[in-house]
Design a protein around this motif. Sequence first.
Motif, mmCIF file in Angstrom:
data_model
loop_
_atom_site.group_PDB
_atom_site.id
_atom_site.type_symbol
_atom_site.label_atom_id
_atom_site.label_comp_id
_atom_site.label_asym_id
_atom_site.label_seq_id
_atom_site.Cartn_x
_atom_site.Cartn_y
_atom_site.Cartn_z
ATOM 1 N N ALA A 219 -0.879 4.606 3.923
ATOM 2 C CA ALA A 219 -0.730 3.165 3.747
ATOM 3 C C ALA A 219 -1.094 2.422 5.025
ATOM 4 C CB ALA A 219 0.708 2.835 3.331
ATOM 5 N N LYS B 285 -5.761 -5.864 -3.006
ATOM 6 C CA LYS B 285 -5.933 -5.130 -4.264
ATOM 7 C C LYS B 285 -7.410 -4.816 -4.500
ATOM 8 C CE LYS B 285 -1.898 -6.738 -6.907
ATOM 9 N NZ LYS B 285 -1.451 -7.525 -8.090
ATOM 10 N N HIS C 166 -12.067 1.188 -2.574
ATOM 11 C CA HIS C 166 -11.973 2.497 -1.946
ATOM 12 C C HIS C 166 -11.631 3.593 -2.951
ATOM 13 C CE1 HIS C 166 -12.696 1.705 2.302
ATOM 14 N NE2 HIS C 166 -12.189 0.517 2.080
ATOM 15 N N ARG C 167 -10.870 3.262 -3.970
ATOM 16 C CA ARG C 167 -10.601 4.260 -5.008
ATOM 17 C C ARG C 167 -11.875 4.592 -5.779
ATOM 18 N NH1 ARG C 167 -4.607 2.137 -6.962
ATOM 19 N NH2 ARG C 167 -3.423 3.674 -5.749
ATOM 20 N N MET D 226 -4.855 2.609 5.594
ATOM 21 C CA MET D 226 -5.568 1.701 4.703
ATOM 22 C C MET D 226 -5.363 0.247 5.139
ATOM 23 S SD MET D 226 -7.502 1.757 1.924
ATOM 24 C CE MET D 226 -7.105 3.177 0.888
ATOM 25 N N GLU E 157 -4.101 10.804 -4.790
ATOM 26 C CA GLU E 157 -4.516 9.569 -5.457
ATOM 27 C C GLU E 157 -4.057 9.567 -6.909
ATOM 28 O OE1 GLU E 157 -8.590 7.326 -6.902
ATOM 29 O OE2 GLU E 157 -8.702 8.882 -5.377
ATOM 30 N N PHE F 54 -8.215 -2.385 6.108
ATOM 31 C CA PHE F 54 -8.313 -3.685 5.443
ATOM 32 C C PHE F 54 -8.389 -4.812 6.459
ATOM 33 C CE2 PHE F 54 -5.858 -7.415 3.865
ATOM 34 C CZ PHE F 54 -6.791 -7.877 2.949
ATOM 35 N N LEU G 76 -8.435 -2.042 -2.085
ATOM 36 C CA LEU G 76 -7.947 -0.729 -2.519
ATOM 37 C C LEU G 76 -8.746 -0.217 -3.707
ATOM 38 C CD1 LEU G 76 -5.869 1.550 -2.322
ATOM 39 C CD2 LEU G 76 -4.345 0.179 -3.764
ATOM 40 N N SER G 77 -9.043 -1.107 -4.657
ATOM 41 C CA SER G 77 -9.833 -0.713 -5.820
ATOM 42 C C SER G 77 -11.208 -0.209 -5.405
ATOM 43 C CB SER G 77 -9.966 -1.897 -6.782
ATOM 44 O OG SER G 77 -10.804 -1.577 -7.868
ATOM 45 N N GLU H 205 1.720 1.865 -3.511
ATOM 46 C CA GLU H 205 0.546 2.287 -4.277
ATOM 47 C C GLU H 205 0.141 3.722 -3.958
ATOM 48 O OE1 GLU H 205 -1.470 1.250 -6.568
ATOM 49 O OE2 GLU H 205 -0.976 -0.865 -6.886
ATOM 50 N N LEU H 206 0.144 4.069 -2.688
ATOM 51 C CA LEU H 206 -0.392 5.353 -2.251
ATOM 52 C C LEU H 206 0.663 6.440 -2.134
ATOM 53 C CD1 LEU H 206 -2.833 4.058 0.531
ATOM 54 C CD2 LEU H 206 -3.329 4.535 -1.868
ATOM 55 N N LEU I 264 0.816 -1.207 0.000
ATOM 56 C CA LEU I 264 0.000 0.000 0.000
ATOM 57 C C LEU I 264 0.856 1.267 0.000
ATOM 58 C CD1 LEU I 264 -2.772 -1.118 2.511
ATOM 59 C CD2 LEU I 264 -3.034 -0.735 0.050
#
Length: 249
Positions: A67, A103, A109-110, A70, A130, A74, A106-107, A60-61, A57
């Motif tokens: 991170a 994954k 939440h995006r 998140m 983001e 999770f 995260l998807s 990714e972030l 994370l």
Amino acid sequence: MTEPIPSTATAPALRSGLGFHSTRWTRVCLAKSPSEEGRVALAELCEAYYEPVVAFLRCELRDADAAREMAHAFFAQVLRGGTMEAVDPARGRFRSYLLGAVKHFLSHHRMAAHTMKRGAGWIAVDYEGEEMANVVDPAQPSPDAQYDKQWAVTLLSHALDRLRDECVLQGNGPFFEEVKPLLMGEGGYGEQSGLALQAGLSLPAFRMAVHRLKRRFRQRVREEVAGTVGDSAMVEVELQALYRALLDG
């Protein structure tokens, strides 16, 4: 509303006796049970894989605080139940299943964040940057590679902790601490004479003792890897993946 996250006082922390030692598939299957023992097993799994998930994370972030927030969200969802129902030992690696799950999380939440921006009026987790998170830097390891690297580091750490506990029980704790850098490839060859002298051993005897300890460490690593796959035939594959993750990271 943001997802509830564990307090920092109860955030997962890697300790000897927990973690990958507990991620035998029997524990994974037990974690699917609504019983108290099942909840304990599930908490141990979350604790074991916390740092690899954070590493993914963070990549990714591009924000360490986001991170960890998140990751807490999770694992809070995982601890509420339901997430583990699809885990099947016959389908292979638990680490791969968990990576797919985070994954998806995260998807979700995006998409929720984008929905809020379009005026829907709700958002699950709010974090800045983001758009920048989606910019790929070819010079940096991928999020998947970061996850695998931290998985490998964590697994080796737990194998080392188990070996330390074993040595302490045998009365060899001080010797283990002295030669631990040699086990991890961090000590120089020239240091062995001095270490042998401190241990009260001849150099040949010292080298033999270190050789035996390295062999036991490799066995511990293999045991840890075996506990994270559903098929014993996959152990060698996972060992190679572990070494690649360490070298490529």
